[in-house]
Design a protein around this motif. Structure first.
Motif, PDB file in Angstrom:
ATOM      1  N   GLU A 169       0.802  -1.229   0.000  1.00  0.00           N
ATOM      2  CA  GLU A 169       0.000   0.000   0.000  1.00  0.00           C
ATOM      3  C   GLU A 169       0.831   1.273   0.000  1.00  0.00           C
ATOM      4  O   GLU A 169       0.281   2.367  -0.103  1.00  0.00           O
ATOM      5  N   ASP A 170       2.142   1.141   0.137  1.00  0.00           N
ATOM      6  CA  ASP A 170       3.025   2.302   0.023  1.00  0.00           C
ATOM      7  C   ASP A 170       3.353   2.617  -1.435  1.00  0.00           C
ATOM      8  O   ASP A 170       3.985   3.638  -1.716  1.00  0.00           O
ATOM      9  N   THR A 171       2.957   1.756  -2.332  1.00  0.00           N
ATOM     10  CA  THR A 171       3.202   1.989  -3.754  1.00  0.00           C
ATOM     11  C   THR A 171       2.514   3.269  -4.201  1.00  0.00           C
ATOM     12  O   THR A 171       1.301   3.423  -4.036  1.00  0.00           O
ATOM     13  N   ALA A 172       3.291   4.185  -4.753  1.00  0.00           N
ATOM     14  CA  ALA A 172       2.751   5.480  -5.161  1.00  0.00           C
ATOM     15  C   ALA A 172       3.846   6.306  -5.812  1.00  0.00           C
ATOM     16  O   ALA A 172       5.030   5.952  -5.759  1.00  0.00           O
ATOM     17  N   ASN A 173       3.411   7.393  -6.392  1.00  0.00           N
ATOM     18  CA  ASN A 173       4.333   8.409  -6.870  1.00  0.00           C
ATOM     19  C   ASN A 173       4.560   9.373  -5.707  1.00  0.00           C
ATOM     20  O   ASN A 173       3.584   9.895  -5.140  1.00  0.00           O
ATOM     21  N   TYR A 174       5.805   9.578  -5.324  1.00  0.00           N
ATOM     22  CA  TYR A 174       6.133  10.406  -4.171  1.00  0.00           C
ATOM     23  C   TYR A 174       6.647  11.768  -4.628  1.00  0.00           C
ATOM     24  O   TYR A 174       7.519  11.844  -5.507  1.00  0.00           O
ATOM     25  N   LYS A 231       3.462  25.543  -2.256  1.00  0.00           N
ATOM     26  CA  LYS A 231       3.498  26.268  -3.515  1.00  0.00           C
ATOM     27  C   LYS A 231       4.535  25.752  -4.489  1.00  0.00           C
ATOM     28  O   LYS A 231       4.391  25.933  -5.699  1.00  0.00           O
ATOM     29  N   SER A 232       5.587  25.160  -3.995  1.00  0.00           N
ATOM     30  CA  SER A 232       6.624  24.636  -4.872  1.00  0.00           C
ATOM     31  C   SER A 232       6.613  23.121  -4.778  1.00  0.00           C
ATOM     32  O   SER A 232       6.611  22.567  -3.679  1.00  0.00           O
ATOM     33  N   TRP A 233       6.651  22.476  -5.944  1.00  0.00           N
ATOM     34  CA  TRP A 233       6.600  21.023  -5.997  1.00  0.00           C
ATOM     35  C   TRP A 233       7.694  20.495  -6.905  1.00  0.00           C
ATOM     36  O   TRP A 233       8.049  21.121  -7.908  1.00  0.00           O
ATOM     37  N   GLY A 234       8.200  19.315  -6.540  1.00  0.00           N
ATOM     38  CA  GLY A 234       9.123  18.624  -7.412  1.00  0.00           C
ATOM     39  C   GLY A 234       8.367  17.616  -8.264  1.00  0.00           C
ATOM     40  O   GLY A 234       7.199  17.334  -8.010  1.00  0.00           O
ATOM     41  N   GLN A 235       9.042  17.053  -9.240  1.00  0.00           N
ATOM     42  CA  GLN A 235       8.418  15.989 -10.017  1.00  0.00           C
ATOM     43  C   GLN A 235       8.366  14.742  -9.148  1.00  0.00           C
ATOM     44  O   GLN A 235       9.114  14.621  -8.191  1.00  0.00           O
ATOM     45  N   GLY A 236       7.465  13.860  -9.426  1.00  0.00           N
ATOM     46  CA  GLY A 236       7.327  12.674  -8.594  1.00  0.00           C
ATOM     47  C   GLY A 236       8.403  11.644  -8.873  1.00  0.00           C
ATOM     48  O   GLY A 236       9.015  11.621  -9.940  1.00  0.00           O
ATOM     49  N   THR A 237       8.618  10.807  -7.882  1.00  0.00           N
ATOM     50  CA  THR A 237       9.497   9.661  -8.061  1.00  0.00           C
ATOM     51  C   THR A 237       8.691   8.427  -7.651  1.00  0.00           C
ATOM     52  O   THR A 237       8.093   8.394  -6.573  1.00  0.00           O
ATOM     53  N   LEU A 238       8.679   7.434  -8.521  1.00  0.00           N
ATOM     54  CA  LEU A 238       7.784   6.296  -8.339  1.00  0.00           C
ATOM     55  C   LEU A 238       8.391   5.237  -7.422  1.00  0.00           C
ATOM     56  O   LEU A 238       9.531   4.807  -7.613  1.00  0.00           O
ATOM     57  N   VAL A 239       7.607   4.838  -6.436  1.00  0.00           N
ATOM     58  CA  VAL A 239       7.975   3.754  -5.535  1.00  0.00           C
ATOM     59  C   VAL A 239       6.994   2.611  -5.756  1.00  0.00           C
ATOM     60  O   VAL A 239       5.777   2.805  -5.633  1.00  0.00           O
ATOM     61  N   THR A 240       7.514   1.449  -6.072  1.00  0.00           N
ATOM     62  CA  THR A 240       6.675   0.276  -6.290  1.00  0.00           C
ATOM     63  C   THR A 240       7.117  -0.811  -5.324  1.00  0.00           C
ATOM     64  O   THR A 240       8.282  -1.212  -5.334  1.00  0.00           O
ATOM     65  N   VAL A 241       6.188  -1.259  -4.509  1.00  0.00           N
ATOM     66  CA  VAL A 241       6.481  -2.304  -3.537  1.00  0.00           C
ATOM     67  C   VAL A 241       5.791  -3.576  -3.992  1.00  0.00           C
ATOM     68  O   VAL A 241       4.571  -3.624  -4.136  1.00  0.00           O
ATOM     69  N   SER A 242       6.577  -4.598  -4.235  1.00  0.00           N
ATOM     70  CA  SER A 242       6.026  -5.869  -4.700  1.00  0.00           C
ATOM     71  C   SER A 242       5.692  -6.763  -3.512  1.00  0.00           C
ATOM     72  O   SER A 242       6.471  -6.878  -2.572  1.00  0.00           O
ATOM     73  N   SER A 243       4.536  -7.391  -3.585  1.00  0.00           N
ATOM     74  CA  SER A 243       4.108  -8.245  -2.470  1.00  0.00           C
ATOM     75  C   SER A 243       4.440  -9.695  -2.742  1.00  0.00           C
ATOM     76  O   SER A 243       4.868 -10.057  -3.827  1.00  0.00           O
TER      77      SER A 243
END
Length: 120
Positions: free
Chosen positions: A86-91, A108-120
């Motif tokens: 359930e932690d799988t997401a774009n951070y 107000k300021s955002w970075g681009q996301g970094t993808l985290v994928t947790v395999s079960s």
């Protein structure tokens, strides 16, 4: 200010990962990590103040995630342990002038996301 987040990847359940965000280091600012899973709303994960290092965590990650900052390098980190599917997401990392808040609209300021994928 352009924030840059990186460090995402594929990790097995129970594993660890550290995300990094190059921030501004601006005085009186707070940095935060948010995440957005497919089909879900973006949610607050953790926040930290540049000045004092005060931290706030979402209940879902308390005890597993740790946010920290390196003022000299202007970097903010999110150490994620005991990862779950359930932690799988774009951070995303973001900052705001003021104290930590969980409200997305306050940042107000955002970075681009970094993808985290947790395999079960």
């Amino acid at each position: 200010v352009q924030l840059q987040a990186f460090g995402g990847g594929l990790v097995p359940a129970g594993g660890s990962l550290r995300l990094s965000c190059a921030g501004s280091g601006r005085t009186n600012y707070a940095m935060a990590w948010f995440r957005q899973a497919p089909g879900k709303q973006r949610e607050f994960v953790a926040g930290i103040t540049w000045n004092w290092g005060t931290t706030v965590y979402a209940d879902s990650v308390k005890g597993r995630f740790t946010i920290s900052r390196d003022k000299a390098k202007r970097m903010v980190y999110l150490q994620m342990n005991d990862l779950k599917a359930e932690d799988t997401a774009n951070y995303f990392c973001a900052d705001r002038n003021g104290d930590i808040t969980t409200r997305i609209s306050e940042y107000k300021s955002w970075g681009q996301g970094t993808l985290v994928t947790v395999s079960s």
